[in-house]
Design an enzyme around this catalytic site. Structure first.
Site, mmCIF file in Angstrom:
data_model
loop_
_atom_site.group_PDB
_atom_site.id
_atom_site.type_symbol
_atom_site.label_atom_id
_atom_site.label_comp_id
_atom_site.label_asym_id
_atom_site.label_seq_id
_atom_site.Cartn_x
_atom_site.Cartn_y
_atom_site.Cartn_z
ATOM 1 N N HIS A 1 -10.518 -2.711 1.309
ATOM 2 C CA HIS A 1 -10.865 -3.540 2.607
ATOM 3 C C HIS A 1 -11.371 -3.032 3.981
ATOM 4 C CE1 HIS A 1 -7.365 -4.939 -0.044
ATOM 5 N NE2 HIS A 1 -8.174 -5.975 -0.055
ATOM 6 N N ASP B 1 -5.222 14.632 2.344
ATOM 7 C CA ASP B 1 -4.423 14.729 1.331
ATOM 8 C C ASP B 1 -4.308 16.162 0.624
ATOM 9 O OD1 ASP B 1 -2.805 12.463 1.559
ATOM 10 O OD2 ASP B 1 -4.094 11.506 0.304
ATOM 11 N N HIS C 1 -10.277 2.791 -0.155
ATOM 12 C CA HIS C 1 -10.508 2.330 1.278
ATOM 13 C C HIS C 1 -11.279 1.202 1.277
ATOM 14 C CE1 HIS C 1 -10.147 4.016 5.545
ATOM 15 N NE2 HIS C 1 -8.556 3.993 5.000
ATOM 16 N N GLY D 1 -2.298 9.347 -7.560
ATOM 17 C CA GLY D 1 -3.496 8.411 -7.520
ATOM 18 C C GLY D 1 -3.055 7.250 -6.774
ATOM 19 N N ASN D 2 -3.720 5.995 -6.975
ATOM 20 C CA ASN D 2 -3.386 4.987 -5.791
ATOM 21 C C ASN D 2 -3.548 3.806 -6.648
ATOM 22 O OD1 ASN D 2 -5.820 3.657 -3.532
ATOM 23 N ND2 ASN D 2 -3.655 3.741 -3.166
ATOM 24 N N SER E 1 -4.626 6.196 13.348
ATOM 25 C CA SER E 1 -5.747 7.187 13.766
ATOM 26 C C SER E 1 -5.830 8.226 13.093
ATOM 27 C CB SER E 1 -5.230 7.642 15.287
ATOM 28 O OG SER E 1 -5.427 6.795 16.289
ATOM 29 N N GLN E 2 -7.181 8.742 12.857
ATOM 30 C CA GLN E 2 -7.477 9.893 11.983
ATOM 31 C C GLN E 2 -7.084 11.295 12.358
ATOM 32 O OE1 GLN E 2 -8.918 8.537 8.345
ATOM 33 N NE2 GLN E 2 -7.223 7.516 9.255
ATOM 34 N N HIS F 1 0.757 -1.203 0.058
ATOM 35 C CA HIS F 1 0.217 -0.120 -0.122
ATOM 36 C C HIS F 1 0.858 1.337 0.051
ATOM 37 C CE1 HIS F 1 -3.718 2.381 0.904
ATOM 38 N NE2 HIS F 1 -3.000 3.036 1.476
#
Length: 751
Positions: free
Chosen positions: A106, A126, A104, A550-551, A323-324, A55
């Site tokens: 999983h 981001d 996001h 991107g991702n 943690s966010q 990831h």
């Protein structure tokens, strides 16, 4: 007195470490030992395991993603490209837009509400980290079959999570997708996009220059949620077997994130931030290593100073926690008091946890011990790079040879249209989108169900000058097309997003992507990825739109069953005057209806084959990129000249669905004749590079002349008006019946 952890690691080279439990391969672990000249400490192992995860490091995809740079078209608009938290493009009048899409997937299957909510929160940060105000979000969602029981568990939670987080932030949700296919059961795709605006001379970057500058962690406290979540889904803690497993899915607090947004914007305005990084996947590990690696090369951090929600957390857990609502900033000593005052004003906790150095080492301490001493670039930039073997799937030739030509075509065109219009993929998504606030902040010009979302950019930032300029965004993808031909499928995803932006009157400028695939360790999946990446890079080069970032999301599979390869592409465009934007569908009676573009017999991967016959085979429609570019030029110019009153792209379901949705949009009927002799092909083919428009009768000749200059076929089909969709020599359906079928499908399934 305790023994220094780094020194102890050097003295105990044979001590077993749980690197395999953290997702590391034997050779990766050995490489860490070679870099350090010893075994890693448990905290160093935590850092490398998350930073070298698929990831975070893109270790299986990097060799293919490089094409986005080597094949990148020249673009004067591109201000920041790949490698930063998000790309930035110049949109004129001194403004810049930053946008990005990420997965996001999983977490959203494990805990749908929090997984989706924190997906929104992460992508918003981001955008914040680039120095921008987030102004809108979008989401591209894919679930298993609509009537499958697990879809009924996952979808409502995902939608609720997106709605809750975005609505609490006060960000309009202006577009996206919702699609269903049995291949996504157990592996839903939740791809979240955010766009932000900033002055183009105020871009912030993730860097830590200047020895002596302070490292500040601000935002929420660090907790036990999300430890290793997006990166390795770590299991037990390192040294204490008795402790319970930590939850792998993050828990979001949108109210803290709202404070964090406003706090960051004031910090930027006060010019007290040297460098900044959000804390997402890999948490403190990522922020410290990446900031240090891009700065003067060194950093000292005291982990005891990290504010905790759970005082029992060990250093390894602090480093891996996701943690966010957290950010990390680099601040000069002279600005630290002003920085802290602004944070206090917004009730955002802020703590100096370290200092920038020029040692070339990232050093961390805990209870007076040195627990980390590494070259930060080895974790942030020098992870493993795999050239995974790949080959065409064994059944690919048979799949491509099993085209839809053999499928029986119903002579009841009316019934076929209604069947498609009421199918989950083509039905109205109002059941979903009505749960999102599309117009909060008052700058939304277009939103669902328009082909693309659009925002005016005036009055977004304090003190901004008035401008008529706006931005448009669309996301698109089609897993069935990519399954049949991943090279063409990726190009078709880009082409549709590009076309959707153009039909609003906006000029496409730049691309972001989220590449969703199965396991990279499967050579057949890797072939799909390699082909899709190559196709997308080639298409961006031809269309002149660079990839800004991107991702990649791998391992979307259950056992040996992978999802369809699903490249999701987002396109951002700019329009000089939002009052010239083109609304979706038939906007009034008495207008001429025209089809722009050529129609061919193309049914591979089509909604007709999927819905009516449950069939997937053959080849997808041809990606005619020159035709797409010509069509976009016509649409943008026609909008600027005021020639078009309404428009709609042709994609899934072909002309039939475009006609039906255009009637439903404003409740205006139409009477049309078909452009080709075979009515079935005319109505349901999914040939790309086509759009449906309506124009004032006196403007039709000017539109036709404009199309001629760009080699775009223009067919007059008929006129708008009445209360029914009338297709000459085929059928007549009242608009009310179309709307009832279209709007009733998802509520009937999900309640």
């Amino acid at each position: 007195m305790t023994v220094d952890s780094v020194k102890r690691a050097a003295e105990t080279p044979d001590e077993r470490q749980p690197y395999t439990e953290l997702g590391m391969k034997d050779d990766e672990y050995q490489r860490v030992r070679e870099i350090l000249g010893r075994r890693p400490t448990s905290s160093e192992l935590a850092i490398y395991s998350v930073m070298w995860s698929e990831h975070c490091s893109y270790k299986s995809s990097k060799v293919h993603l490089r094409q986005f740079g080597t094949k990148a078209p020249k673009s004067e608009a591109l201000l920041v490209g790949m490698g930063e938290n998000a790309g930035v493009v110049d949109i004129g009048d001194g403004w810049a837009a930053t946008f990005k899409i990420e997965s996001h997937n999983h977490p959203s299957y494990v805990e749908p509400h929090q997984g989706a909510a924190t997906g929104v929160g992460g992508i918003v940060r981001d955008i914040m980290s680039m120095g921008a105000r987030p102004v809108a979000v979008m989401d591209a969602l894919r679930f298993g079959g609509a009537t499958q029981s697990d879809t009924r568990r996952v979808l409502p939670g995902v939608v609720d999570g997106i709605s809750h987080y975005g609505n609490c932030l006060g960000l309009p949700n202006i577009g996206g997708e919702v699609a269903f296919d049995p291949c996504y059961i157990g592996n839903p795709l939740v791809n979240a996009l955010c766009v932000g605006l900033l002055r183009k001379d105020q871009i912030k970057l993730a860097t830590a220059p200047g020895p002596g500058n302070k490292v500040v962690l601000f935002g929420a406290r660090t907790g036990a949620d999300g430890i290793g979540g997006a990166s390795v889904l770590a299991s037990a803690t390192f040294e204490d077997e008795s402790q319970a497993k930590r939850p792998a899915v993050q828990v979001g607090d949108p109210f803290m994130e709202k404070l964090l947004i406003e706090c960051c914007l004031e910090l930027y305005q006060a010019d007290v931030v040297v460098g900044i990084q959000d804390l997402g996947a890999a948490g403190v590990s990522c922020a410290t290593t990446e900031l240090a690696a891009k700065g003067t090369g060194g950093m000292h951090v005291d982990l005891n100073l990290v504010p905790l929600r759970d005082p029992s957390l060990r250093p390894e857990e602090i480093l891996m926690s996701e943690s966010q609502e957290r950010m990390m900033a680099v601040v000069t000593p002279g600005d630290i008091d002003a920085f802290m005052r602004i944070c206090e004003k917004w009730d955002v906790p802020a703590t100096v946890i370290g200092e920038v150095t020029d040692t070339g080492r990232l050093v961390m301490t805990w209870d007076g011990e040195t627990i980390v001493d590494i070259p930060p670039g080895t974790a942030a930039d020098d992870g493993p790079v795999y050239e995974r073997p790949f080959h065409e799937p064994a059944g690919q030739a048979a799949l491509n040879g099993d085209g839809p030509e053999r499928l029986p075509r119903s002579s009841d065109l009316r019934e076929t249209l209604l069947t498609l219009l009421g199918s989950p993929n083509l039905a109205s998504k109002e059941w979903v989108t009505s749960q999102y606030d599309r117009y909060v902040r008052g700058n939304t010009v277009l939103a669902q169900p328009a082909d693309a979302g659009m925002l005016r950019i005036s009055e977004v930032m304090p003190g901004a000058e008035e401008t008529t300029r706006g931005i448009a965004l669309s996301t698109d993808g089609n897993g069935r097309y990519a399954k049949l031909d991943p090279y063409a499928g990726a190009q078709l995803a880009l082409a549709e997003a590009y076309r959707n932006v153009a039909v609003t009157g906006a000029k496409p400028l730049a691309v972001t992507n989220c590449l969703n695939f199965g396991s990279p360790e499967d050579p057949e999946v890797m072939w799909q990825f390699a082909e899709a990446t190559r196709g997308l890079a080639d298409a961006c080069q031809i269309l002149g739109v660079p990839v800004t970032g991107g991702n990649v999301s791998f391992y979307n599979q259950t056992g040996s069953d992978a999802i369809h390869p699903t490249p999701v592409v987002g396109v951002l465009g700019v329009i000089d005057d939002v009052s010239r934007r083109v609304r979706s569908g038939f906007t009034a009676s008495g207008l001429r209806v025209a089809l722009l573009g050529e129609t061919h017999e193309e049914f591979g991967g089509s909604e007709w084959a999927h819905v009516v016959h449950g069939h997937l085979g053959g080849l997808p429609p041809r990606a005619n990129l020159d035709a797409e570019r010509g069509l976009a030029s016509v649409l943008v110019a026609a909008a600027a000249e005021g020639l078009i009153e309404g428009s709609h792209d042709l994609s899934d379901g072909g002309l039939a669905i475009a006609l039906a949705e255009s009637c439903i949009a404003q409740g205006v009927g139409a009477s049309v004749s078909l452009p080709v002799e075979d009515a079935f092909v005319a109505l349901f083919s999914e040939t790309a590079a086509r759009a449906l428009v309506c124009v004032r009768p006196e403007a039709f000749d000017a539109l036709a002349e404009l199309c001629g200059r760009h080699d775009v076929p223009c067919y007059g089909l008929g006129t708008t008006g009445g209360t029914s969709l009338v297709v000459e020599d085929a059928f007549e359906i009242p608009v009310g019946d179309l709307r009832e079928v279209h709007s009733g499908a998802l509520p009937a399934i999900f309640g």
